[in-house]
Design a protein around this motif. Structure first.
Motif, PDB file in Angstrom:
ATOM      1  N   ASP A  68      52.054  27.489 -49.838  1.00 42.40           N
ATOM      2  CA  ASP A  68      52.788  26.550 -50.666  1.00 42.40           C
ATOM      3  C   ASP A  68      51.810  25.809 -51.562  1.00 42.40           C
ATOM      4  N   LEU A  69      52.339  25.197 -52.608  1.00 48.24           N
ATOM      5  CA  LEU A  69      51.484  24.465 -53.529  1.00 48.24           C
ATOM      6  C   LEU A  69      50.972  23.173 -52.913  1.00 48.24           C
ATOM      7  N   ALA A  70      51.785  22.563 -52.055  1.00 46.26           N
ATOM      8  CA  ALA A  70      51.409  21.292 -51.433  1.00 46.26           C
ATOM      9  C   ALA A  70      52.224  21.091 -50.163  1.00 46.26           C
ATOM     10  N   THR A  71      51.766  20.214 -49.303  1.00 45.90           N
ATOM     11  CA  THR A  71      52.351  19.822 -48.014  1.00 45.90           C
ATOM     12  C   THR A  71      52.188  20.894 -46.944  1.00 45.90           C
ATOM     13  N   GLU A  72      52.207  20.441 -45.709  1.00 48.15           N
ATOM     14  CA  GLU A  72      52.144  21.332 -44.557  1.00 48.15           C
ATOM     15  C   GLU A  72      53.507  21.448 -43.881  1.00 48.15           C
ATOM     16  N   ASN A  73      54.550  21.059 -44.574  1.00 47.04           N
ATOM     17  CA  ASN A  73      55.881  20.989 -43.973  1.00 47.04           C
ATOM     18  C   ASN A  73      56.346  22.313 -43.379  1.00 47.04           C
ATOM     19  N   ASP A  74      56.129  23.391 -44.121  1.00 43.97           N
ATOM     20  CA  ASP A  74      56.611  24.685 -43.639  1.00 43.97           C
ATOM     21  C   ASP A  74      55.875  25.136 -42.381  1.00 43.97           C
ATOM     22  N   ALA A  75      54.567  24.899 -42.330  1.00 42.85           N
ATOM     23  CA  ALA A  75      53.798  25.282 -41.148  1.00 42.85           C
ATOM     24  C   ALA A  75      54.246  24.487 -39.930  1.00 42.85           C
ATOM     25  N   VAL A  76      54.525  23.205 -40.127  1.00 42.29           N
ATOM     26  CA  VAL A  76      54.995  22.370 -39.018  1.00 42.29           C
ATOM     27  C   VAL A  76      56.316  22.909 -38.486  1.00 42.29           C
ATOM     28  N   ARG A  77      57.209  23.284 -39.385  1.00 40.42           N
ATOM     29  CA  ARG A  77      58.502  23.827 -38.959  1.00 40.42           C
ATOM     30  C   ARG A  77      58.330  25.151 -38.225  1.00 40.42           C
ATOM     31  N   LEU A  78      57.514  26.049 -38.781  1.00 39.69           N
ATOM     32  CA  LEU A  78      57.340  27.367 -38.172  1.00 39.69           C
ATOM     33  C   LEU A  78      56.631  27.268 -36.821  1.00 39.69           C
ATOM     34  N   ALA A  79      55.736  26.306 -36.673  1.00 40.47           N
ATOM     35  CA  ALA A  79      54.998  26.146 -35.419  1.00 40.47           C
ATOM     36  C   ALA A  79      55.907  25.774 -34.263  1.00 40.47           C
ATOM     37  N   ARG A  80      57.095  25.250 -34.565  1.00 40.29           N
ATOM     38  CA  ARG A  80      58.037  24.929 -33.492  1.00 40.29           C
ATOM     39  C   ARG A  80      58.468  26.168 -32.725  1.00 40.29           C
ATOM     40  N   SER A  81      58.281  27.333 -33.321  1.00 41.81           N
ATOM     41  CA  SER A  81      58.647  28.592 -32.652  1.00 41.81           C
ATOM     42  C   SER A  81      57.681  28.941 -31.529  1.00 41.81           C
ATOM     43  N   GLY A  82      56.505  28.337 -31.549  1.00 44.29           N
ATOM     44  CA  GLY A  82      55.481  28.663 -30.567  1.00 44.29           C
ATOM     45  C   GLY A  82      54.543  29.761 -31.015  1.00 44.29           C
ATOM     46  N   ALA A  83      54.790  30.346 -32.189  1.00 41.74           N
ATOM     47  CA  ALA A  83      53.924  31.403 -32.712  1.00 41.74           C
ATOM     48  C   ALA A  83      52.711  30.798 -33.402  1.00 41.74           C
ATOM     49  N   PRO A  84      51.583  31.512 -33.451  1.00 43.33           N
ATOM     50  CA  PRO A  84      50.428  31.037 -34.219  1.00 43.33           C
ATOM     51  C   PRO A  84      50.800  30.959 -35.702  1.00 43.33           C
ATOM     52  N   VAL A  85      50.508  29.824 -36.330  1.00 45.92           N
ATOM     53  CA  VAL A  85      50.901  29.602 -37.721  1.00 45.92           C
ATOM     54  C   VAL A  85      49.731  28.984 -38.480  1.00 45.92           C
TER      55      VAL A  85
END
Length: 320
Positions: A68-85
């Motif tokens: 993404d161009l900015a923010t870590e929002n997507d990684a925080v959301r995806l990390a809720r799955s328990g997968a390495p992100v």
């Protein structure tokens, strides 16, 4: 003008060489990369989060890199799955390139990863021309975006191995014309599979995982022909895959796959001239090495001076 076009074509050719090398190296370690492209707000992250969670519950070793161009929002959301992100911040660059992907995989990608999902920058223009060494390219469009989306972005949809329609639960509310959308897809990419999903209701959750696992097991994927689009003249790796990428609809079980854990070797030296779409998943040994690969502009899209190609290196931020 001709010199500028030739230079941009050379930049894409260099990226494609790197993509062929990376694809072969991922295959050697038993990993399949899936490149996800869409407009901003399509629901790509929500669907990917659901797919990663399902993969984890089924014991499939998966990882995700999101750009993404900015923010870590997507990684925080995806990390809720328990997968390495891992989050890649592109500092304004509107797409990922193979050299950038290789750099951020180095030393991070778990050695037993079977499926690597790459969530590209939300954009259907710039990322479309860049092969990232993926074995499966998926383009997503939501029902809220309109039925003519494929006609407006023929390169992105025309190079897709699979098309996913998101937010299917909103189709009736927004008066989405399914037949018109399917006709639009067929005009730019005849024969490509189109599947409907909704992360909110669970409709279609798991189809992306199933298709990716099928490719991991050696199934053929749809071969785009780029009929009627300007991208047919790009000579891009996705426009002319090897015979292993023939037209088909992969319908494989999404149960856990017990592929042996191996270590791949991702080197940063010269670009291999190996066939760009050899999708076997042998099990080699080695390591991930970072490297400095030159990368530049898409010959179809102006992101800056064509002669300098001074894209800022993406920063990496991993969610805590």
């Amino acid at each position: 003008m001709c010199r500028t076009v030739e230079l941009r074509q050379a930049v894409l050719a260099r990226n494609d060489d790197g993509a062929r090398e990376l694809r072969a190296e991922l295959a050697a370690r038993g990993t399949v990369a899936v490149n996800l492209l869409s407009s901003p707000g399509s629901g790509k992250t929500a669907l990917l989060e659901a797919e990663l969670g399902l993969a984890r519950r089924r014991g499939v070793p998966v990882a995700a890199l999101t750009a993404d161009l900015a923010t870590e929002n997507d990684a925080v959301r995806l990390a809720r799955s328990g997968a390495p992100v891992k989050q890649v911040l592109t500092d304004g660059l509107c797409h990922l390139e193979t050299a950038m992907l290789r750099e951020h995989l180095a030393g991070w990608l778990p050695p037993d990863t079977r499926l690597l999902f790459v969530e590209n920058v939300g954009n259907l223009v710039c990322p479309a021309s860049y092969d990232l060494g993926e074995s499966l390219r998926v383009v997503l469009a939501s029902t809220t975006e309109g039925e003519d989306k494929p006609l407006k972005y023929p390169t992105a949809f025309g190079l897709a191995n699979l098309v996913l329609v998101t937010k299917a639960d909103l189709a009736e509310a927004v008066e989405f014309d399914e037949a018109a959308f399917l006709a639009s897809v067929a005009r730019v990419n005849p024969g490509v599979e189109v599947l409907f999903t909704s992360a909110r209701t669970g409709q279609g959750v798991g189809v992306l995982l199933e298709r990716a696992l099928a490719v991991l097991d050696g199934a053929a994927v749809h071969r785009p022909v780029m009929a009627g689009t300007a991208a047919a003249s790009h000579g891009h790796a996705h426009a002319a895959p090897s015979p292993s990428l023939h037209l088909s609809s992969a319908h494989a079980s999404s149960s856990a796959h017990g592929h042996p854990s191996t270590d791949g070797h991702l080197s940063a030296d010269g670009h291999s001239s190996t066939d760009g779409h050899s999708h076997g998943h042998g099990h080699g040994d080695g390591h991930l090495h970072g490297g400095d690969h030159a990368h530049g502009d898409d010959h179809a899209h102006a992101h800056g001076p064509a002669d300098g190609h001074a894209h800022p290196h993406a920063r990496v931020a991993e969610p805590s």
